[in-house]
Scaffold this active site. Structure first.
Site, PDB file in Angstrom:
ATOM      1  N   ARG A 117       7.779   3.876  -5.085  1.00 10.74           N
ATOM      2  CA  ARG A 117       7.866   2.942  -3.956  1.00 10.74           C
ATOM      3  C   ARG A 117       6.784   1.863  -4.062  1.00 10.74           C
ATOM      4  O   ARG A 117       7.026   0.696  -3.753  1.00 10.74           O
ATOM      5  CB  ARG A 117       7.764   3.691  -2.627  1.00 10.74           C
ATOM      6  CG  ARG A 117       8.057   2.798  -1.437  1.00 10.74           C
ATOM      7  CD  ARG A 117       8.201   3.576  -0.142  1.00 10.74           C
ATOM      8  NE  ARG A 117       6.940   4.176   0.258  1.00 10.74           N
ATOM      9  CZ  ARG A 117       6.800   5.009   1.298  1.00 10.74           C
ATOM     10  NH1 ARG A 117       7.849   5.343   2.020  1.00 10.74           N
ATOM     11  NH2 ARG A 117       5.636   5.511   1.611  1.00 10.74           N
ATOM     12  N   LYS A 151       6.444  -1.976   1.794  1.00  9.57           N
ATOM     13  CA  LYS A 151       5.284  -1.366   2.466  1.00  9.57           C
ATOM     14  C   LYS A 151       4.115  -2.343   2.414  1.00  9.57           C
ATOM     15  O   LYS A 151       3.148  -2.190   1.660  1.00  9.57           O
ATOM     16  CB  LYS A 151       4.943   0.003   1.842  1.00  9.57           C
ATOM     17  CG  LYS A 151       4.244   0.928   2.852  1.00  9.57           C
ATOM     18  CD  LYS A 151       4.340   2.378   2.444  1.00  9.57           C
ATOM     19  CE  LYS A 151       3.419   3.295   3.213  1.00  9.57           C
ATOM     20  NZ  LYS A 151       3.537   3.259   4.666  1.00  9.57           N
ATOM     21  N   ARG A 158      -8.111 -20.321  -0.690  1.00  8.95           N
ATOM     22  CA  ARG A 158      -6.999 -20.146   0.249  1.00  8.95           C
ATOM     23  C   ARG A 158      -5.957 -21.250   0.128  1.00  8.95           C
ATOM     24  O   ARG A 158      -6.246 -22.423   0.285  1.00  8.95           O
ATOM     25  CB  ARG A 158      -7.537 -20.096   1.680  1.00  8.95           C
ATOM     26  CG  ARG A 158      -6.471 -19.716   2.693  1.00  8.95           C
ATOM     27  CD  ARG A 158      -7.071 -19.539   4.088  1.00  8.95           C
ATOM     28  NE  ARG A 158      -6.042 -19.096   5.019  1.00  8.95           N
ATOM     29  CZ  ARG A 158      -5.146 -19.905   5.576  1.00  8.95           C
ATOM     30  NH1 ARG A 158      -5.160 -21.199   5.300  1.00  8.95           N
ATOM     31  NH2 ARG A 158      -4.237 -19.415   6.403  1.00  8.95           N
ATOM     32  N   HIS A 210      -1.399 -21.103   0.622  1.00  9.88           N
ATOM     33  CA  HIS A 210      -0.319 -20.136   0.837  1.00  9.88           C
ATOM     34  C   HIS A 210       0.425 -19.768  -0.447  1.00  9.88           C
ATOM     35  O   HIS A 210       0.705 -18.600  -0.701  1.00  9.88           O
ATOM     36  CB  HIS A 210       0.683 -20.652   1.873  1.00  9.88           C
ATOM     37  CG  HIS A 210       0.146 -20.627   3.277  1.00  9.88           C
ATOM     38  ND1 HIS A 210      -0.993 -21.308   3.638  1.00  9.88           N
ATOM     39  CD2 HIS A 210       0.583 -20.000   4.393  1.00  9.88           C
ATOM     40  CE1 HIS A 210      -1.233 -21.101   4.928  1.00  9.88           C
ATOM     41  NE2 HIS A 210      -0.289 -20.302   5.408  1.00  9.88           N
ATOM     42  N   GLU A 226      12.907   2.316  13.774  1.00  6.65           N
ATOM     43  CA  GLU A 226      11.986   3.367  13.331  1.00  6.65           C
ATOM     44  C   GLU A 226      10.746   3.348  14.220  1.00  6.65           C
ATOM     45  O   GLU A 226      10.598   2.475  15.082  1.00  6.65           O
ATOM     46  CB  GLU A 226      11.601   3.168  11.854  1.00  6.65           C
ATOM     47  CG  GLU A 226      10.855   1.873  11.603  1.00  6.65           C
ATOM     48  CD  GLU A 226      10.414   1.696  10.146  1.00  6.65           C
ATOM     49  OE1 GLU A 226      10.363   2.667   9.382  1.00  6.65           O
ATOM     50  OE2 GLU A 226      10.104   0.545   9.788  1.00  6.65           O
ATOM     51  N   LEU A 247      11.327   1.205   6.736  1.00  6.66           N
ATOM     52  CA  LEU A 247      10.723   1.692   5.492  1.00  6.66           C
ATOM     53  C   LEU A 247      11.485   2.944   5.072  1.00  6.66           C
ATOM     54  O   LEU A 247      11.747   3.829   5.887  1.00  6.66           O
ATOM     55  CB  LEU A 247       9.252   2.043   5.722  1.00  6.66           C
ATOM     56  CG  LEU A 247       8.549   2.485   4.444  1.00  6.66           C
ATOM     57  CD1 LEU A 247       8.279   1.288   3.543  1.00  6.66           C
ATOM     58  CD2 LEU A 247       7.249   3.207   4.747  1.00  6.66           C
ATOM     59  N   TYR A 265       0.819  -1.210   0.000  1.00  4.24           N
ATOM     60  CA  TYR A 265       0.000   0.000   0.000  1.00  4.24           C
ATOM     61  C   TYR A 265       0.851   1.257   0.000  1.00  4.24           C
ATOM     62  O   TYR A 265       2.072   1.193   0.190  1.00  4.24           O
ATOM     63  CB  TYR A 265      -0.944   0.001   1.208  1.00  4.24           C
ATOM     64  CG  TYR A 265      -0.256   0.327   2.524  1.00  4.24           C
ATOM     65  CD1 TYR A 265       0.555  -0.615   3.169  1.00  4.24           C
ATOM     66  CD2 TYR A 265      -0.391   1.579   3.117  1.00  4.24           C
ATOM     67  CE1 TYR A 265       1.193  -0.314   4.364  1.00  4.24           C
ATOM     68  CE2 TYR A 265       0.247   1.884   4.322  1.00  4.24           C
ATOM     69  CZ  TYR A 265       1.034   0.935   4.941  1.00  4.24           C
ATOM     70  OH  TYR A 265       1.670   1.251   6.109  1.00  4.24           O
TER      71      TYR A 265
END
Ligand code: PDD
Length: 283
Positions: A51, A145, A99, A101, A177, A201, A32
């Protein structure tokens, strides 16, 4: 806000629904961006698109739109929602599949975006915020991210429970961070912040600040620093898209410096504002 984006199309916010088998919902399998909007214009849009492309590439999601198309799509959404001051949130997931993995074959990624009004946090920028320290329990690809934010959420919740704005994370003695921000210290006029590697990040606000330092003869050291250096710092501040350059005035109940935002932090706030105004017009 009335409109959102679902798979490249602007739709009514109420129609922007995804399937319960979306891999973002089931696995956090996606990435995101949060982009600031001032005067109806996106700030550092190019850097955010880059990014976003890098994050999705690093988890093997092929973006169905190029950066120009994405930018145009978000600009249209901002206009449709008449957003002047706020944020755009955009995410992409691997898509909808039973579903399992391992990556499903031939699945279309799911892109969504929406806008939100958000004022500039003038009070916090002025007075500064309190923080806590917490061990960094996240994975080793914090440069992506990712939608998987459990480590960040747990850290932020701990801060909130202690009446604090942010949690400063550390791996052993080394500060990494914040839960949703980058952390800087100032010692003897030198600005020190963690290098942009896999443990943090690479903040876009951070990069704007580092460029401002370079342009104004403010010395920078991009390197890991310790909890001891943090506690001995003259000034401490955090940076993020929504928090801009926010002074930190207390850590675990201990005052930073004299408890007031320091001169280097103030200078960087002013330079940051100049950069916003250069890109988006007078605030
Ligand atoms: N957070 N580090 C982490 C873990 C973050 O989540 C963020 C931003 C930053 C600062 O990055 P930038 O300057 O590019 O915003 C650093 C966003 C705003 C969020 O998740 O809401």
């Amino acid at each position: 806000m009335k409109y959102a984006i679902l798979n490249g199309k602007i739709v009514n916010r109420t129609e922007a629904k995804v399937d319960i088998e979306d891999r973002g919902y089931q696995f956090g399998d996606g990435v995101y961006e949060v982009i600031r909007v001032y005067n109806g214009k996106m700030f550092t849009a190019k850097e955010h698109m880059e990014r976003f492309a890098k994050s999705s590439d690093s988890i093997g999601i092929k973006l169905p739109y190029n950066r120009e198309q994405l930018t145009k799509m978000l600009e249209d959404l901002i206009e449709k929602n008449s957003l002047k001051l706020g944020i755009v949130y955009m995410q992409i997931t691997r898509g909808v599949a039973p579903r399992n993995h391992a990556f499903p074959s031939a699945v279309a990624p799911c892109l969504t975006a929406y806008t939100k009004e958000l004022p500039i946090p003038v009070n916090l920028l002025q007075t500064g915020v309190k923080t806590i320290l917490t061990e960094d329990i996240r994975w080793l690809r914090c440069d992506i991210k990712s939608l998987n934010l459990l480590g960040n959420i747990l850290a932020k919740q701990k801060a909130a429970e202690e009446g604090c704005y942010e949690a400063i994370q550390h791996r052993g003695q080394e500060v990494t961070e914040g839960s949703s921000s980058n952390i800087f210290i100032v010692k003897d006029g030198v600005v020190i912040t963690h290098e942009s590697n896999n443990l943090i990040l690479k903040g876009i606000t951070k990069d704007v600040i580092l460029r401002a330092c370079a342009g104004h003869h403010i010395r920078v050291e991009e390197r890991t620093f310790t909890l001891n250096e943090l506690s001995q710092a003259d000034e401490v501040f955090l940076s993020s898209t929504t928090s801009e350059v926010t002074p930190i005035v207390a850590i675990d109940g201990k005052t930073v410096g004299d408890g007031q935002p320091g001169p280097v932090t103030r200078k960087l706030q002013a330079l940051f504002k100049q950069e916003i105004e250069a890109q988006c017009g007078v605030l």
